[in-house]
Write an enzyme that holds these catalytic residues in place. Structure first.
Site, PDB file in Angstrom:
ATOM      1  CG  ASP A  58     -49.097   5.313 -97.172  1.00 46.34           C
ATOM      2  OD1 ASP A  58     -49.628   6.321 -97.657  1.00 46.34           O
ATOM      3  OD2 ASP A  58     -48.375   5.356 -96.163  1.00 46.34           O
ATOM      4  CB  SER A  59     -54.650   3.642 -98.222  1.00 50.40           C
ATOM      5  OG  SER A  59     -54.507   3.074 -96.917  1.00 50.40           O
ATOM      6  N   GLY A  60     -52.981   5.978 -96.363  1.00 54.29           N
ATOM      7  CA  GLY A  60     -53.225   6.858 -95.216  1.00 54.29           C
ATOM      8  C   GLY A  60     -53.885   6.144 -94.049  1.00 54.29           C
ATOM      9  N   GLY A  61     -54.234   4.867 -94.238  1.00 53.23           N
ATOM     10  CA  GLY A  61     -54.890   4.108 -93.170  1.00 53.23           C
ATOM     11  C   GLY A  61     -54.060   4.047 -91.901  1.00 53.23           C
ATOM     12  CG  PHE A  62     -49.597   2.839 -90.143  1.00 55.10           C
ATOM     13  CD1 PHE A  62     -49.771   1.769 -89.273  1.00 55.10           C
ATOM     14  CD2 PHE A  62     -48.565   3.724 -89.897  1.00 55.10           C
ATOM     15  CE1 PHE A  62     -48.917   1.574 -88.192  1.00 55.10           C
ATOM     16  CE2 PHE A  62     -47.702   3.549 -88.819  1.00 55.10           C
ATOM     17  CZ  PHE A  62     -47.889   2.470 -87.969  1.00 55.10           C
TER      18      PHE A  62
ATOM     19  CG  ASP B   4     -55.107  -0.614 -94.257  1.00 57.83           C
ATOM     20  OD1 ASP B   4     -54.911   0.579 -94.553  1.00 57.83           O
ATOM     21  OD2 ASP B   4     -54.265  -1.304 -93.661  1.00 57.83           O
TER      22      ASP B   4
ATOM     23  CD  GLN C 258     -54.459  -4.658 -91.465  1.00 59.87           C
ATOM     24  OE1 GLN C 258     -53.962  -5.210 -90.487  1.00 59.87           O
ATOM     25  NE2 GLN C 258     -53.936  -3.538 -91.972  1.00 59.87           N
TER      26      GLN C 258
ATOM     27  N   GLY D 263     -50.387  -4.501 -90.649  1.00 62.75           N
ATOM     28  CA  GLY D 263     -50.711  -4.786 -89.254  1.00 62.75           C
ATOM     29  C   GLY D 263     -49.743  -5.686 -88.517  1.00 62.75           C
TER      30      GLY D 263
ATOM     31  CG  ASP E  17     -42.940   0.712 -96.782  1.00 63.94           C
ATOM     32  OD1 ASP E  17     -43.068   1.740 -96.096  1.00 63.94           O
ATOM     33  OD2 ASP E  17     -43.710  -0.267 -96.659  1.00 63.94           O
TER      34      ASP E  17
ATOM     35  CB  CYS F 244     -20.287   0.710 -97.570  1.00 63.33           C
ATOM     36  SG  CYS F 244     -21.621   1.610 -98.384  1.00 63.33           S
TER      37      CYS F 244
ATOM     38  CB  CYS G 161     -22.518   4.508-100.308  1.00 63.13           C
ATOM     39  SG  CYS G 161     -21.946   5.194 -98.736  1.00 63.13           S
TER      40      CYS G 161
ATOM     41  CB  CYS H  28     -18.342   4.298 -97.431  1.00 67.34           C
ATOM     42  SG  CYS H  28     -19.510   3.994 -96.077  1.00 67.34           S
TER      43      CYS H  28
ATOM     44  CG  HIS I 164     -23.756   4.423 -95.028  1.00 71.78           C
ATOM     45  ND1 HIS I 164     -22.855   3.561 -95.632  1.00 71.78           N
ATOM     46  CD2 HIS I 164     -24.207   3.780 -93.919  1.00 71.78           C
ATOM     47  CE1 HIS I 164     -22.767   2.456 -94.904  1.00 71.78           C
ATOM     48  NE2 HIS I 164     -23.565   2.566 -93.867  1.00 71.78           N
TER      49      HIS I 164
END
Length: 375
Positions: free
Chosen positions: A96-100, A150, A193, A220, A270, A308, A310, A313, A339
């Site tokens: 990601d760009s670090g904007g958030f 952004d 946005q 956003g 994500d 599950c 995994c 489990c 899990h």
């Protein structure tokens, strides 16, 4: 020049219009729709890359520009040969760009046309991010997919503030594209946005499509608003996005939101949620959430989720995992993380199959009923 990342549509669900596809990247193909585990600081917390492959079957992971810029520094990652070599991961990575993150600093940051002045959350030291500097950092990190810098609006925001913010995001995306030099190795995605104003979302999509980027994300939303508002903007915005390019919904990781995203036509999501709630002693299961630290599981000799497959489990009981969490043993967090990540990987695998079978809506109804969601 062919972009570093391309999208191939394989099938559209006749029930919903959801997309089953493949994203081709320099480090391999990604079957979509996909959930991407988040490895903020070049690690998915407590997981080795081998476990992410063999136990979780993660096809792509996400890493964080802001955190890696602060520690260890993007030049160190570059010297190591990029993120892939640095963390020993040979599958695709998205940064990601670090904007958030910068937006989340609140009083510690000042936004202006040139970029953002901010103070580190670690030591208060002063820093500056601009579209150009963020491109340089992301090129140093070397991920397959890199996000444009952004400005993320807080919720709620006025129409005027949101409009100015959205227009700045577009100008910054243009500057990112002009500064981006590694076009053959890294794909730059733009971020749509416009807050919760449909005309602004439409304008944002239109302006970003004009830049002809290899992929687009919705930013956003999922920022604390009611679910109805989230769904309204998601369902309105997604069909406006190009059909022949990847569509990414940022920051979404609960099972219901992942299914809704797929139904709307999203390819990638994500979230830190699966590993974060693992650290709080919570598991996602086919019958809803299990807060394993609760006393009710003290003598529960059953797996977290009997359905599950995994590692956790197959090998451990709720009682044992509860004991590990109560005693702050690292293994407890690791087992819950394996899990929860596998639960979401399995969920998206089922979603892909149901899209191919034109059955996603039926699957959603059955899943919601079982998980305990209201319809």
């Amino acid at each position: 020049m062919k972009p570093a990342v391309t999208y191939e549509l394989l099938h559209e669900c006749k029930q919903t219009g959801a997309r089953r596809g493949v994203i081709h990247t320099p480090h391999g193909d990604i079957q979509t729709p996909i959930f991407m585990p988040v490895g903020t600081q070049a690690t998915v917390k407590s997981m080795t890359p081998e476990e992410l492959k063999t136990e979780v079957n993660a096809q792509i992971i996400l890493s964080n520009t802001y955190h890696l810029y602060l520690r260890p520094g993007s030049k160190i990652v570059r010297e190591a040969g990029g993120l892939h070599k640095f963390m020993n991961w040979d599958r695709p990575i998205l940064t990601d760009s670090g904007g958030f993150q910068v937006f989340s600093l609140g009083d510690l940051r000042t936004i202006h046309e040139e970029g953002v002045d901010f103070k580190s959350h670690l030591d208060g030291s002063k820093h500056f991010f601009s579209p150009e500097s963020v491109m340089e950092i992301e090129e140093d990190l070397g991920a397959d997919i890199i996000m444009a810098f952004d400005e993320c609006c807080p919720y709620p925001s006025t129409y005027e503030y949101t409009k100015q913010s959205m227009e700045r995001t577009t100008r910054w995306a243009k500057r990112c594209k002009e500064a981006h030099t590694t076009v053959d190795k890294q794909a730059l995605f733009g971020i749509i946005q416009g807050g919760f104003y449909k005309d602004l979302r439409e304008q944002s999509v239109k302006d970003l499509i004009d830049l002809d980027l290899p992929g687009y994300a919705i930013g956003g939303i999922s920022v604390g608003e009611p679910k109805e508002k989230f769904l309204d903007i998601l369902r309105y915005t997604t069909p406006l996005m190009p059909k022949d390019k990847p569509r990414y919904l940022m920051g979404v990781g609960t099972p219901d939101y992942l299914i809704e995203a797929a139904i709307a036509g999203i390819d990638m999501c994500d979230c830190v949620l699966p590993t974060r709630i693992a650290r709080n002693g919570t598991a996602m299961t086919s019958h809803g959430k299990v807060v394993v630290r609760n006393a009710t599981y003290e003598r529960d000799w059953t797996p977290l989720d009997p359905e599950c497959d995994c590692y956790t489990c197959k090998n451990y009981t709720r009682a044992y995992i509860r004991h590990l969490i109560k005693t702050n043993e690292i293994l407890g967090v690791r087992l819950l993380s394996i899990h929860n990540l596998k639960f979401l990987t399995n969920l998206m695998e089922k979603v892909r199959i149901e899209i191919e079978n034109d059955n996603l809506l039926t699957f959603k109804e059955e899943f919601y009923k079982k998980y305990g969601y209201e319809k």
